[in-house]
Design an enzyme around this catalytic site. Structure first.
Site: not given
Ligand code: 4NP
Length: 174
Positions: A24, A27, A30-31, A141
């Site tokens: 993403c 970091n 989302r990721s 996001d």
């Protein structure tokens, strides 16, 4: 489970594990959620020797930070622990990982830009190409929004990870 995407993968063994990286922007939201969710599924099925899981960000704003507290809280509520520290996705990561899953199309565009010689296009995907629920292709996001956005991220990422693992499983040679 039906998915939108079919993967062309090598035979996965403990000597040649599948390396997966979720990407993403920062970091931290989302990721890391995707990394934690996917690692949770991998561990639950006893596949950690076959699948390596990581995450990174296209931006360096939050390097070294743990996952966002709201992301961690929602994940923990679902039995998932987020343990990553933010790092920036580097060119070498394109070579190292077999699958690189971007959270939104801006992240994917940034990865394509990094892949300037177009050597790694077949490794790059949008996370929600694997989402079995119809909808748009973005994991939005949640950073500047309320808690609902973080809950939505967890749900879409978790069901996409389940579908992704369904695609990977047949390629594992025990
Ligand atoms: P992520 O969320 O890409 O899901 O980790 C963001 C975190 C931080 C920022 C943007 C997005 N930021 O601009 O600082």
């Amino acid at each position: 489970m039906e998915t939108n995407k079919t993967l062309d993968l090598h035979e996965i063994t403990t000597e040649n594990p599948l390396k997966v990286c979720f990407v993403c922007l920062g970091n931290i939201c989302r990721s890391p959620t995707a990394e934690g969710a996917f690692q949770h599924l991998v561990n639950r099925e006893g596949l950690s020797a076959y699948i390596e899981v990581d995450s990174a960000g296209t931006g360096a704003y939050h390097v070294g930070e743990p996952a966002n507290s709201k992301s961690r809280m929602i994940a923990e509520r679902n039995g998932v622990k987020l343990q990553s520290r933010a790092r920036k996705f580097e060119y070498e990561d394109l070579e190292y990982f077999d699958l690189v899953l971007a959270m939104d199309s801006e992240n994917l565009d940034d990865l394509k830009h990094l892949d300037r010689k177009q050597l790694y296009r077949n490794k790059l995907y949008l996370m929600r190409e694997f989402d079995p629920s119809p909808g748009n292709m973005e994991v939005p996001d949640p950073y500047y929004g309320g808690i609902n956005g973080f809950e939505d991220v967890f749900d879409m990422v978790m069901r996409s990870c389940e579908a992704l693992l369904d695609q990977i499983r047949p390629h594992i040679r025990m």
